[in-house]
Design a protein around this motif. Structure first.
Motif, PDB file in Angstrom:
ATOM      1  N   ALA A  66       0.845  -1.197   0.000  1.00 13.94           N
ATOM      2  CA  ALA A  66       0.000   0.000   0.000  1.00 13.94           C
ATOM      3  C   ALA A  66       0.878   1.244   0.000  1.00 13.94           C
ATOM      4  O   ALA A  66       1.961   1.248   0.584  1.00 13.94           O
ATOM      5  CB  ALA A  66      -0.917   0.038   1.221  1.00 13.94           C
ATOM      6  N   LEU A  67       0.395   2.278  -0.652  1.00  8.06           N
ATOM      7  CA  LEU A  67       1.000   3.596  -0.543  1.00  8.06           C
ATOM      8  C   LEU A  67       0.347   4.263   0.668  1.00  8.06           C
ATOM      9  O   LEU A  67      -0.859   4.500   0.674  1.00  8.06           O
ATOM     10  CB  LEU A  67       0.745   4.417  -1.804  1.00  8.06           C
ATOM     11  N   LEU A  68       1.132   4.513   1.703  1.00  3.70           N
ATOM     12  CA  LEU A  68       0.586   5.103   2.926  1.00  3.70           C
ATOM     13  C   LEU A  68       0.426   6.618   2.808  1.00  3.70           C
ATOM     14  O   LEU A  68      -0.521   7.180   3.330  1.00  3.70           O
ATOM     15  CB  LEU A  68       1.471   4.771   4.123  1.00  3.70           C
ATOM     16  N   GLY A  69       1.376   7.257   2.149  1.00  5.50           N
ATOM     17  CA  GLY A  69       1.267   8.698   2.018  1.00  5.50           C
ATOM     18  C   GLY A  69       2.579   9.352   1.658  1.00  5.50           C
ATOM     19  O   GLY A  69       3.592   8.699   1.419  1.00  5.50           O
ATOM     20  N   VAL A  70       2.534  10.670   1.646  1.00  4.24           N
ATOM     21  CA  VAL A  70       3.669  11.503   1.296  1.00  4.24           C
ATOM     22  C   VAL A  70       3.850  12.532   2.405  1.00  4.24           C
ATOM     23  O   VAL A  70       2.875  13.096   2.908  1.00  4.24           O
ATOM     24  CB  VAL A  70       3.442  12.203  -0.061  1.00  4.24           C
ATOM     25  N   ASP A  71       5.096  12.769   2.779  1.00  2.00           N
ATOM     26  CA  ASP A  71       5.401  13.748   3.811  1.00  2.00           C
ATOM     27  C   ASP A  71       6.449  14.710   3.258  1.00  2.00           C
ATOM     28  O   ASP A  71       7.390  14.292   2.594  1.00  2.00           O
ATOM     29  CB  ASP A  71       5.936  13.048   5.062  1.00  2.00           C
ATOM     30  N   SER A  72       6.263  15.992   3.512  1.00  2.00           N
ATOM     31  CA  SER A  72       7.204  17.003   3.050  1.00  2.00           C
ATOM     32  C   SER A  72       7.671  17.818   4.241  1.00  2.00           C
ATOM     33  O   SER A  72       6.870  18.243   5.072  1.00  2.00           O
ATOM     34  CB  SER A  72       6.517  17.916   2.028  1.00  2.00           C
TER      35      SER A  72
END
Length: 151
Positions: A66-72
């Protein structure tokens, strides 16, 4: 002002209430735990990056489930010659599953140890921030793949 962007991909691998982490060394010599993963090479797909990095740092073969998310995250620092750099870290986080291989430390890389840690003991580890981000994304599963930032 100089600008620098680093894109990296990380895996959150949890099984039997334990999380897989790799240990690296900070600039000041402190040993810190992190999620297995790392910088994306130019032209490389982020999914290929995370699979490659997990194998390099832990010895495990994985598939991302799964792609959990993106953090910047942005920060500024002053270089050795006095110039200021606006540094942005773009981190792509996946949920991963171990499919093979054997746990071992990385040879000649940025980490020196890989180990499974109980989830309830992570808060007591010396760790980098991406560990907490990854665990929050894994637990909360925000629909847009982005955590609400505090502060």
């Amino acid at each position: 002002m100089n600008r620098r962007l680093r894109v990296a991909a990380y895996a959150v691998c949890v099984r039997d209430e334990r999380i897989l982490l790799a240990r690296g060394t900070a600039d000041d010599g402190t040993k810190e735990w992190t999620l297995p993963g790392g910088g994306m090479d130019h032209g490389e797909d982020p999914l290929d990056t995370v699979v490659r990095e997990v194998e390099e740092e832990t010895g495990y073969l994985t598939e991302m489930t799964a792609l959990l998310g993106v953090d910047s995250k942005r920060s500024r620092y002053t270089g050795r010659l006095g110039g200021v750099t606006d540094f942005q870290r773009l981190r792509i986080l996946y949920e991963g599953r171990i499919t093979g291989g054997d746990l071992r430390p990385e040879v000649g890389g940025s980490t020196d140890l890989a180990a499974w840690h109980p989830l309830d003991a992570v808060s007591s580890l010396v760790r980098v921030g991406v560990v907490d981000v990854g665990l929050r994304l894994w637990r909360e599963r925000p629909a847009a793949g982005r955590l609400a930032h505090n502060g």
